[in-house]
Write a protein that holds these residues in place. Structure first.
Motif, short mmCIF file in Angstrom:
data_model
loop_
_atom_site.label_atom_id
_atom_site.label_comp_id
_atom_site.label_asym_id
_atom_site.label_seq_id
_atom_site.Cartn_x
_atom_site.Cartn_y
_atom_site.Cartn_z
N MET A 1 0.78 -1.20 -0.01
CA MET A 1 -0.09 -0.14 -0.04
C MET A 1 0.85 1.17 0.00
O MET A 1 2.03 1.08 0.15
CB MET A 1 -0.85 0.13 1.29
N LYS B 1 3.16 -0.22 4.14
CA LYS B 1 2.63 -1.74 4.84
C LYS B 1 1.92 -2.57 3.51
O LYS B 1 1.32 -2.05 2.57
CB LYS B 1 1.53 -1.36 5.57
N THR B 2 2.11 -3.96 3.87
CA THR B 2 1.57 -4.88 2.97
C THR B 2 0.02 -5.10 3.61
O THR B 2 -0.03 -5.53 4.66
CB THR B 2 2.44 -6.10 2.87
N LYS B 3 -0.95 -5.16 2.63
CA LYS B 3 -2.25 -5.67 2.79
C LYS B 3 -2.65 -7.08 1.89
O LYS B 3 -2.30 -6.86 0.66
CB LYS B 3 -3.28 -4.48 2.45
N CYS C 1 -12.70 -5.89 -1.25
CA CYS C 1 -11.90 -4.61 -1.24
C CYS C 1 -12.66 -3.58 -0.99
O CYS C 1 -13.74 -3.65 -1.45
CB CYS C 1 -10.77 -4.64 -1.90
#
Ligand code: NAD
Length: 416
Positions: A46, A50-52, A110
């Motif tokens: 993102m 951070k990774t989502k 999402c």
């Protein structure tokens, strides 16, 4: 509640048609389930670093009549069962308009409203890297649906072509026109709906020029229906429209173009000069010749169906009428044009897009509209003839036409 599970509803609708058609048990069982489904995780970096991890799906429901076809929804409530139901409905929709395609659907759980354009691009490309090997013009062809759009289709096509090393515009439809999109895709759903309203009015011997109409839901499908009704039928008076923030009414008639302009400026139809407010519930119960539900599911239910006064209901939305309401409307003699027929104009022009991509020659807007009119009119005639023959409601008649065509293709292949 199990009754509200969309896939269970889709299976129950099929069961009614299977019984009426006398389908053998194996064919019915085969058609109750998707042939293949893919579920995958999509880790996305993102913008905040951070990774989502997102959950993605693609369901290939039935490909007996041709490659599977169906949109991609990006929605917070997306589940595998929603995707399965929508994939089943795509199968019947493609069959009812008699295009050589099967049904599929895909999605990602999402909320695109909370994502930047860069994040959406990464998600679109990741989706294709995860499942692109199972897609293609001769296998499975996605398209836009809720919260996806031509730009997302463009990124997906670009990623697919990068994976394969050559041009493949027909692997996805709903593309921007400079990348191989079709003329006439924008208003195709509403246009197809109005074409079959014209046919329904002709069977009722109602003069289309003197019709009054109301539109619930003033987005893509609803806005085009508001303008195209009068344009295609050569007249008609728009009495009321609504969106999620409320409705407006003027019994002398509303000018659709001016209402669209007002909505563009203010973000709502409410407070349009010269109109009175009306609630969404009351709009549905107005005495009009034609009602276009173009918002969400379950607008007409067992609770309000008895009070509906429209002569014709053209379901541009998917699933606006519950099964209980169907039975009531049929008894009241309302001419209901069911979603799988009424909103099939969108997938029909998507199919035209695929055809144009495949032979790399592009049609004029006039050609697209003439071909769409022919397809929709033929589909209406097939469903209406079935309704007259079997004396069932129009939704069941549409199912009987569609399921019989898919079952025949499965049999001819020797699958069942
Ligand atoms: P959209 O998001 O452009 O428009 C939806 C509209 O409905 C918006 O104006 C919204 O304000 C309004 N709305 C939401 N809740 C409402 C409520 N409770 N009462 C009144 N209005 C309400 O979506 P769209 O593309 O126009 O699709 C509408 C329906 O048509 C959906 O069911 C969709 O699945 C179906 N459909 C659309 C297409 C297409 O090509 N656009 C094709 C097939 C089916």
């Amino acid at each position: 509640m199990a009754e509200l599970n969309p896939f269970k509803i889709a299976q129950a609708q099929l069961a009614e048609a299977a019984e009426k058609l006398g389908l053998d048990d194996a064919t019915h069982e085969f058609l109750r389930w998707p042939r293949r489904e893919y579920r995958f995780t999509l880790p996305i970096r993102m913008d905040n670093g951070k990774t989502k991890v997102f959950h993605g799906y693609r369901v290939q429901y039935n490909n007996a009549r041709g490659p599977t076809k169906g949109g991609l929804r990006w929605h917070p409530d997306e589940t595998i069962d929603t995707v399965r139901a929508l994939a089943a409905w795509m199968t019947w929709k493609c069959a009812v308009v008699d295009i050589p395609l099967g049904g599929g659907k895909g999605g990602v759980t999402c909320n695109p409203k909370e994502m930047s354009e860069r994040e959406k691009e990464r998600l679109a490309r990741a989706y294709i890297r995860a499942v692109g090997s199972e897609l293609g013009v001769h296998r499975d062809v996605p398209a836009p649906d809720v919260y996806t759009n031509p730009q997302i289709m463009a990124w997906m096509m670009d990623e697919y072509e990068a994976m394969h090393g050559h041009s493949h515009p027909g692997m996805i439809t709903g593309k921007p026109i400079p990348l191989g999109g079709s003329q006439g895709r924008g208003d195709a759903t509403a246009r197809g709906g109005v074409y079959i309203v014209r046919e329904a009015l002709a069977t009722m011997k109602v003069d289309p020029k003197s019709t009054s109409y109301a539109v619930q839901g003033f987005g893509n499908a609803g806005q085009f229906a508001a303008t195209l009704h009068a344009e295609i039928l050569g007249g008609g008076k728009l009495i009321a429209v609504s969106d999620s923030r409320g409705g407006i009414i003027n019994r002398q008639g509303l000018d659709p173009q001016r209402v669209i302009h007002h909505k563009l400026e203010t973000g709502k139809v409410a407070d349009f000069p010269g109109s009175e407010p009306i609630s969404n519930e009351d709009l549905l119960e107005l005495e009009v010749d034609v009602l276009y539900p173009a918002a969400l599911e379950n607008a007409i239910t067992g609770e309000n169906a008895e009070r509906i006064q429209a002569k014709v209901i053209c379901e541009l939305a998917n699933g606006p009428t519950t099964p209980e309401a169907d039975a009531i409307l049929h008894k009241k003699g309302v001419f209901l044009l069911p979603d799988l027929l009424a909103n099939a104009g969108g997938v029909t022009v998507s199919y035209f897009e695929q055809v144009q991509n495949t032979y790399n020659y592009y049609w004029s807007l006039d050609d697209v509209q003439a071909q769409l009119d022919r397809k929709m009119t033929d589909a209406f005639n097939a469903v209406y003839a079935m309704q007259q023959k079997e004396k069932v409601h129009m939704r069941l008649a549409a199912y009987l036409v569609a399921v019989a065509r898919v079952a025949e293709a499965c049999k001819l292949r020797g699958w069942v």
